[in-house]
Design an enzyme around this catalytic site. Structure first.
Site, mmCIF file in Angstrom:
data_model
loop_
_atom_site.group_PDB
_atom_site.id
_atom_site.type_symbol
_atom_site.label_atom_id
_atom_site.label_comp_id
_atom_site.label_asym_id
_atom_site.label_seq_id
_atom_site.Cartn_x
_atom_site.Cartn_y
_atom_site.Cartn_z
ATOM 1 N N SER A 171 3.538 4.604 3.344
ATOM 2 C CA SER A 171 4.298 3.917 2.301
ATOM 3 C C SER A 171 4.686 2.534 2.814
ATOM 4 C CB SER A 171 5.565 4.694 1.938
ATOM 5 O OG SER A 171 6.414 3.920 1.099
ATOM 6 N N TYR A 197 13.131 8.703 5.161
ATOM 7 C CA TYR A 197 11.814 8.705 4.518
ATOM 8 C C TYR A 197 10.973 7.559 5.064
ATOM 9 C CZ TYR A 197 8.246 8.076 0.910
ATOM 10 O OH TYR A 197 7.056 7.923 0.249
#
Length: 262
Positions: free
Chosen positions: A140, A153
């Site tokens: 990501s 995350y």
């Protein structure tokens, strides 16, 4: 006649994983779909068999469960037909670090980091022996930008990027291709599961567009594919700056600024 390797895709019941399944089936690859939602996988598999004629195997598995994870590892080690692993399964966590519980964070890390790493580790030796194969890891852009928030995350996705770059250096000379795909916000169910409304987020990419862009990078054999980044030169400059620092890390003495009192 060209024989395409089978593709094992985790998190394949919906979202990015389901679109990867659709696209690889369209290219003539047999599939092994892995996810927790059996009904959705069955519906997807039935459609892909009917539309493309490929063979589709389904494995219901929770990759945070040690026994389920071991089942997938064994399949990757022993099934010589599998030539591509798409490490797509991942999750977010609701709230910020102060609101997240140890159990929340452990489950997040077990899925985003531990399972991904173990699956890559299960298949890499076989790929290296065969001198071919591909591992696609879904990371990501958050892993490059702590300013976006999502601290844990983002840290898991930074791990995925680093792992991919390291594996590319280690496995690339042995004929194994390793790719990190770095989406920004993408319209998947991960937002709902982490307690956020995707419609309140700016610049959300549709899943089909994300996967199609990622596959362009796959076909070009990019190590790092960042579909939302318009200016490739920014990534090249960033990576070159990082590499330029490497020789300067290998010093026996502290930098001058650390040898003087403030």
């Amino acid at each position: 006649m060209t024989v395409h390797p089978a593709v094992l895709i985790t998190g394949a019941s919906t979202g990015i994983g389901a679109v990867y399944a659709d696209r690889f089936a369209g290219r003539g690859h047999d599939l092994v779909l892995v996810a927790r939602d059996l009904a959705r996988m069955e519906a997807l598999a039935e459609r892909l068999r009917r539309e493309t004629g490929v063979a589709v195997d389904i494995i219901k598995a929770d990759l945070t469960d040690a026994a389920d994870l071991a089942t997938i590892e064994t399949r990757l080690r022993e099934d010589a037909r599998i030539g591509v692993l798409v490490n797509n399964a991942g999750a977010g966590a609701a709230g910020g670090f102060l609101e997240q519980t140890p159990d929340d964070l452990t489950k997040l890390i077990n899925l985003n980091v531990v399972a991904l790493t173990r699956l890559a580790n299960a298949v890499a030796p076989r790929f290296a022996r065969e001198g071919q194969g591909a591992i696609v890891n879904l990371a990501s852009v958050v892993g490059l930008a702590p300013e976006i928030g999502m601290s844990v995350y983002g840290a898991t996705k930074a791990f995925v990027l680093f792992l991919t770059q390291g594996l590319n250096l280690e496995l690339g000379p042995k004929g194994v291709y390793v790719q990190a795909v770095l989406p920004a916000a993408t319209r998947t169910e991960i937002w709902e599961r982490s307690g956020r409304d995707v419609n309140t987020i700016q610049g959300v990419m549709e899943v089909d567009a994300l996967v199609d862009a990622a596959l362009v990078g796959f076909d070009r054999r990019e190590t790092v594919t960042i579909p939302p980044l318009q200016d490739l030169g920014q990534w090249i400059a960033f990576d070159q700056a990082r590499q330029a620092m490497v020789p300067n890390f290998l010093q026996s003495e502290p930098a001058e600024r650390y040898r003087k009192a403030a």
